[in-house]
Design a protein around this motif. Structure first.
Motif, PDB file in Angstrom:
ATOM      1  N   ASP A 189       0.854  -1.187   0.000  1.00  0.00           N
ATOM      2  CA  ASP A 189       0.000   0.000   0.000  1.00  0.00           C
ATOM      3  C   ASP A 189       0.895   1.244   0.000  1.00  0.00           C
ATOM      4  O   ASP A 189       1.747   1.390   0.878  1.00  0.00           O
ATOM      5  CB  ASP A 189      -0.887  -0.009   1.240  1.00  0.00           C
ATOM      6  CG  ASP A 189      -1.790   1.208   1.308  1.00  0.00           C
ATOM      7  OD1 ASP A 189      -1.309   2.265   1.766  1.00  0.00           O
ATOM      8  OD2 ASP A 189      -2.963   1.103   0.929  1.00  0.00           O
ATOM      9  N   VAL A 285      -0.064  -8.069   7.760  1.00  0.00           N
ATOM     10  CA  VAL A 285      -0.906  -7.616   6.655  1.00  0.00           C
ATOM     11  C   VAL A 285      -1.421  -6.202   6.912  1.00  0.00           C
ATOM     12  O   VAL A 285      -1.447  -5.357   6.006  1.00  0.00           O
ATOM     13  CB  VAL A 285      -2.083  -8.586   6.437  1.00  0.00           C
ATOM     14  CG1 VAL A 285      -3.099  -7.997   5.457  1.00  0.00           C
ATOM     15  CG2 VAL A 285      -1.572  -9.916   5.908  1.00  0.00           C
ATOM     16  N   GLN A 286      -1.806  -5.907   8.134  1.00  0.00           N
ATOM     17  CA  GLN A 286      -2.305  -4.572   8.476  1.00  0.00           C
ATOM     18  C   GLN A 286      -1.227  -3.507   8.316  1.00  0.00           C
ATOM     19  O   GLN A 286      -1.524  -2.361   7.971  1.00  0.00           O
ATOM     20  CB  GLN A 286      -2.847  -4.572   9.899  1.00  0.00           C
ATOM     21  CG  GLN A 286      -4.140  -5.364  10.056  1.00  0.00           C
ATOM     22  CD  GLN A 286      -4.492  -5.664  11.504  1.00  0.00           C
ATOM     23  OE1 GLN A 286      -3.765  -5.266  12.427  1.00  0.00           O
ATOM     24  NE2 GLN A 286      -5.593  -6.363  11.709  1.00  0.00           N
ATOM     25  N   ARG A 289      -0.376  -4.169   3.877  1.00  0.00           N
ATOM     26  CA  ARG A 289      -1.459  -4.338   2.901  1.00  0.00           C
ATOM     27  C   ARG A 289      -0.910  -4.655   1.512  1.00  0.00           C
ATOM     28  O   ARG A 289      -1.051  -3.868   0.559  1.00  0.00           O
ATOM     29  CB  ARG A 289      -2.327  -3.088   2.842  1.00  0.00           C
ATOM     30  CG  ARG A 289      -3.155  -2.860   4.091  1.00  0.00           C
ATOM     31  CD  ARG A 289      -4.016  -1.645   3.955  1.00  0.00           C
ATOM     32  NE  ARG A 289      -4.506  -1.156   5.229  1.00  0.00           N
ATOM     33  CZ  ARG A 289      -4.923   0.104   5.447  1.00  0.00           C
ATOM     34  NH1 ARG A 289      -4.923   0.975   4.462  1.00  0.00           N
ATOM     35  NH2 ARG A 289      -5.353   0.464   6.636  1.00  0.00           N
ATOM     36  N   LEU A 318      -9.195 -10.947   6.273  1.00  0.00           N
ATOM     37  CA  LEU A 318      -8.615  -9.650   5.932  1.00  0.00           C
ATOM     38  C   LEU A 318      -8.786  -9.321   4.456  1.00  0.00           C
ATOM     39  O   LEU A 318      -8.237  -8.329   3.965  1.00  0.00           O
ATOM     40  CB  LEU A 318      -7.124  -9.641   6.289  1.00  0.00           C
ATOM     41  CG  LEU A 318      -6.784  -9.880   7.765  1.00  0.00           C
ATOM     42  CD1 LEU A 318      -5.278  -9.852   7.971  1.00  0.00           C
ATOM     43  CD2 LEU A 318      -7.463  -8.857   8.659  1.00  0.00           C
ATOM     44  N   PRO A 343      -5.601 -10.087  -2.922  1.00  0.00           N
ATOM     45  CA  PRO A 343      -6.911  -9.613  -2.471  1.00  0.00           C
ATOM     46  C   PRO A 343      -8.038 -10.210  -3.298  1.00  0.00           C
ATOM     47  O   PRO A 343      -7.888 -10.473  -4.493  1.00  0.00           O
ATOM     48  CB  PRO A 343      -6.826  -8.092  -2.671  1.00  0.00           C
ATOM     49  CG  PRO A 343      -5.362  -7.793  -2.646  1.00  0.00           C
ATOM     50  CD  PRO A 343      -4.703  -8.981  -3.281  1.00  0.00           C
TER      51      PRO A 343
END
Length: 351
Positions: A189, A285-286, A289, A318, A343
């Motif tokens: 991200d 992951v948080q 991303r 997630l 995703p």
């Protein structure tokens, strides 16, 4: 000319040794940790990287390198390097120093890596996996006769898993309930990746800036019990080593847009806490991303099904879908479960 940015994907080498002394002294019990820093520098010089920070506890020593990390235990050493380092060239000096200084003999080797983003930029012997395997075959001692090389595929060509192992004892592998987890992430991200850039006017040291990034991003929340040694590179990039008893963890980030990459690696015990792997995966992951993520877990084959279900169960809530799952057995290390995630596709709002 082909564009080439910084290669984030690491090469990872783990070597195990044993000593012949039936009544070891305290120095011998420290084993590889007794190697002089000058010897370590010579080993890293062959790889083409340097030490930027170091810490130790009663179990092992951890070094943050200019390209990733080094962990030194009494009878094993783990070197993980990125960029265009020549990691496999560390094997010969390592064997030499372990033998001449400690009378240690190499007993097993394992080498793992993902798929390079810029493969054409890699120098010998990392120009291809075939070249790496050939180099390993010709470099390690002949007594390590139980050998296996394999590329574990996935539906994402950018996240195949390359594994080579060799041992003199086919029944020797990691402790029964211990696991090693290696996570590789690309397409981070952009906003989150931006946290790993230093300000142009920043006058803090690499250690101070690294500590700030650790807290700002929540990396310190992955394992609150770990002592963290971190470092921020200029103008961007980040590395950290965590120490929790005899277990290590490490993170490396290449945040540049277009070839962003981050990795997380740790060792632990499956019996410690059923939710431990789940917690770490979700925090990682948080923090990043990623657009594509691979998870490789090495452990006893008895835990194969438990491992892949636990990883999938942690990541699917997630919004990540498991796209592929491969399993294989290797001498010296046991079982490897390799999964890739991307995703879930969001439905078009107009439909």
């Amino acid at each position: 000319m082909e564009f080439s940015g910084f290669e984030g994907f690491e090469k990872r080498l783990e070597l195990h040794f044993f000593g012949d002394d039936p009544n070891p002294t305290i120095n011998h019990q420290l084993g590889l940790r007794k190697l002089e820093f000058e010897s370590i520098q010579q080993i890293l010089q062959a790889v083409q990287c340097t030490v930027v920070s170091a810490v130790g506890n009663s179990y092992f020593d951890a070094y943050v390198l200019s390209e990733s990390s080094l962990f030194v235990y009494p009878t094993k050493i783990i070197i993980k390097t990125c960029g265009t380092t020549q990691l496999l060239k560390s094997i010969i000096p390592l064997i030499y120093f372990a033998n001449t200084h400690l009378n240690f003999t190499l007993s097993s080797v394992s080498y793992t890596r993902g798929s390079f983003i810029f493969p054409n930029s890699q120098p010998f012997p990392h120009t291809s996996f075939n070249e790496e395997v050939s180099y390993l075959e010709n470099t390690i001692p002949s007594n390590l006769c139980f050998r296996k090389a394999s590329i574990m595929p996935s539906k994402s060509s950018s996240h195949s898993w390359h594994v080579f192992t060799a041992t003199q004892n086919p029944h020797h592998h990691i402790p029964y309930e211990q696991y090693t987890m290696e996570i590789c992430m690309t397409e981070l991200d952009p906003i989150l990746a931006g946290k790993f850039f230093r300000r142009p006017d920043e006058e803090k040291s690499g250690n101070s800036s690294g500590n700030q990034m650790t807290e700002l991003t929540g990396i310190n929340e992955i394992n609150k019990e770990a002592f963290i040694c971190d470092f921020a590179f200029d103008p961007c990039g980040y590395s950290m080593n965590g120490m929790d008893g005899e277990c290590y963890s490490t993170i490396h980030v290449t945040p540049e847009d277009g070839y962003s990459y981050a990795s997380f690696e740790c060792v632990g015990s499956i019996s410690d806490n059923d939710d431990n792997i789940v917690h770490m995966l979700r925090k990682v992951v948080q923090i990043f991303r990623p657009g594509t993520m691979s998870v490789s877990i090495t452990t006893c084959s008895e835990y194969n099904n438990e491992v892949w279900r636990k990883v999938t169960g942690a990541l699917e809530p997630l919004g990540l879908k498991c796209r592929s799952c491969a399993m294989d057995q290797f001498p010296a290390i046991g079982s490897v479960v390799f999964q890739t995630f991307t995703p879930r596709r969001r439905k078009n709002a107009s439909k």
